[in-house]
Design an enzyme around this catalytic site. Structure first.
Site, PDB file in Angstrom:
ATOM      1  N   LYS A  76       4.217  60.767  45.896  1.00 53.63           N
ATOM      2  CA  LYS A  76       4.437  59.594  46.750  1.00 53.63           C
ATOM      3  C   LYS A  76       5.643  59.843  47.636  1.00 53.63           C
ATOM      4  O   LYS A  76       6.667  60.333  47.169  1.00 53.63           O
ATOM      5  CB  LYS A  76       4.649  58.330  45.918  1.00 53.63           C
ATOM      6  CG  LYS A  76       4.870  57.075  46.787  1.00 53.63           C
ATOM      7  CD  LYS A  76       4.781  55.798  45.961  1.00 53.63           C
ATOM      8  CE  LYS A  76       6.004  55.570  45.098  1.00 53.63           C
ATOM      9  NZ  LYS A  76       7.241  55.350  45.905  1.00 53.63           N
ATOM     10  N   GLU A 135       8.182  58.029  50.667  1.00 51.53           N
ATOM     11  CA  GLU A 135       8.615  56.837  51.394  1.00 51.53           C
ATOM     12  C   GLU A 135       8.766  57.179  52.870  1.00 51.53           C
ATOM     13  O   GLU A 135       9.391  58.181  53.217  1.00 51.53           O
ATOM     14  CB  GLU A 135       9.957  56.323  50.851  1.00 51.53           C
ATOM     15  CG  GLU A 135       9.871  55.770  49.449  1.00 51.53           C
ATOM     16  CD  GLU A 135      11.197  55.161  49.001  1.00 51.53           C
ATOM     17  OE1 GLU A 135      12.089  54.945  49.852  1.00 51.53           O
ATOM     18  OE2 GLU A 135      11.341  54.896  47.792  1.00 51.53           O
ATOM     19  N   GLU A 194       5.723  47.500  49.682  1.00 55.42           N
ATOM     20  CA  GLU A 194       6.749  46.835  48.879  1.00 55.42           C
ATOM     21  C   GLU A 194       7.489  45.751  49.665  1.00 55.42           C
ATOM     22  O   GLU A 194       7.965  45.984  50.774  1.00 55.42           O
ATOM     23  CB  GLU A 194       7.756  47.864  48.358  1.00 55.42           C
ATOM     24  CG  GLU A 194       8.842  47.257  47.485  1.00 55.42           C
ATOM     25  CD  GLU A 194       9.659  48.280  46.725  1.00 55.42           C
ATOM     26  OE1 GLU A 194      10.569  47.867  45.984  1.00 55.42           O
ATOM     27  OE2 GLU A 194       9.387  49.493  46.860  1.00 55.42           O
TER      28      GLU A 194
END
Length: 288
Positions: free
Chosen positions: A114, A116, A183
């Protein structure tokens, strides 16, 4: 049950079957999460805060991530395990990003990684996907950028930033990401993004209309310590309270000479005691 794959998640989105994702950072938590039926396990760099005691995710290193991912993948047999690329790694050269992801997959047995970020790391996402690395994208609040953001703040609240997040979601999908973590964004924006891209959208603090949800293991079980609790977190069991109670009872019994008791000890035979203490010497008190 079959192992969870990218195709599994794509089918779940098509069929509107909610995806359950949770973090884990070691072998026992991984086994529990697996047995509880979670679809995905995220070895998040949040381990810096909930396991290593840092104030943010920034100090977490690639070696930390490899170490903890190794433990998690030993316990997970069916669930997909995704590992975070830690602070700054996604912004390094493509070769360095590939090497980092390769280590997480080859040494730690992660299914994928993952990252960001959006437009600024599109090239890295493309390079990883072309090299055969499954990539989960992460938009909205990006904890690795918390210092730049000025805190853990809801993202996409005004028209321009909301439109920007929609476009960024489309860009990471086009770059080859197989899923997107979203998020701390308003529920309506998360729903719009979910409807405008074909890959699964997994929310954390992003409302009820994502394709799935993810929470931190220690938040779900009230094991994080401290008084702060994000508004989007729900505690499902006060395991932390039970642990504290159990340890307190142990400490009290040790200090009160209640533990260990007779049922917790073993004894020497009389013959061995005679050899040990010498013939004619009285057996030690309390030993028979």
């Amino acid at each position: 049950m079959k192992n969870v794959t990218i195709r599994t998640l794509a089918k779940m989105k098509r069929e509107q079957t909610p995806i359950a994702m949770i973090t884990a950072y070691d072998y026992p938590s991984s086994v529990l999460v697996e047995e509880a039926g979670a679809d995905l396990i995220l070895v998040g760099d949040s381990l810096g805060m909930v396991v290593l005691g840092y104030d943010s995710t920034i100090p977490v290193t690639l070696e930390d991530m490899i170490h903890h991912t190794k433990a998690v993948t030993r316990g997970a047999k069916r669930a997909m395990v995704i590992a975070d690329l830690p602070f700054l790694v996604a912004h390094l050269s493509r070769d360095e990003v590939l090497k980092a992801a390769g280590r997480l997959m080859q040494e730690a047995n992660a299914y994928g990684v993952k990252l960001e970020g959006g437009s600024e790391i599109i090239g890295q996402i493309q390079a990883l996907v072309q090299a055969g690395v499954p990539v989960m994208a992460h938009l909205g609040l990006q904890p690795q950028s918390v210092n730049k953001l000025g805190g853990y703040l809801i993202q996409g609240k005004d028209p321009s930033s909301a439109l920007h997040l929609v476009e960024e979601a489309k860009r990471v999908e086009a770059a080859g990401a197989f899923a997107l973590v979203l998020e701390c964004v308003p529920e309506e924006l998360a729903r719009q993004i979910r409807d405008e891209i074909s890959i699964p959208v997994i929310g954390i603090g992003a409302g009820r209309y994502c394709d799935g949800q993810v929470l931190v293991f220690h938040d779900v079980l009230q094991m994080g310590g401290g008084d702060f609790k994000p508004s989007f977190v729900k505690t499902y069991a006060d395991v932390g309270g039970l642990i504290k109670q159990g340890i307190r009872s142990y400490v009290e019994e040790v200090k009160g000479h209640q533990f260990p008791a007779e049922e917790h000890v073993s004894h020497l035979s009389s013959e061995t005691q005679q050899h040990l203490y010498g013939s004619g010497q009285k057996e030690k008190e309390g030993i028979s």
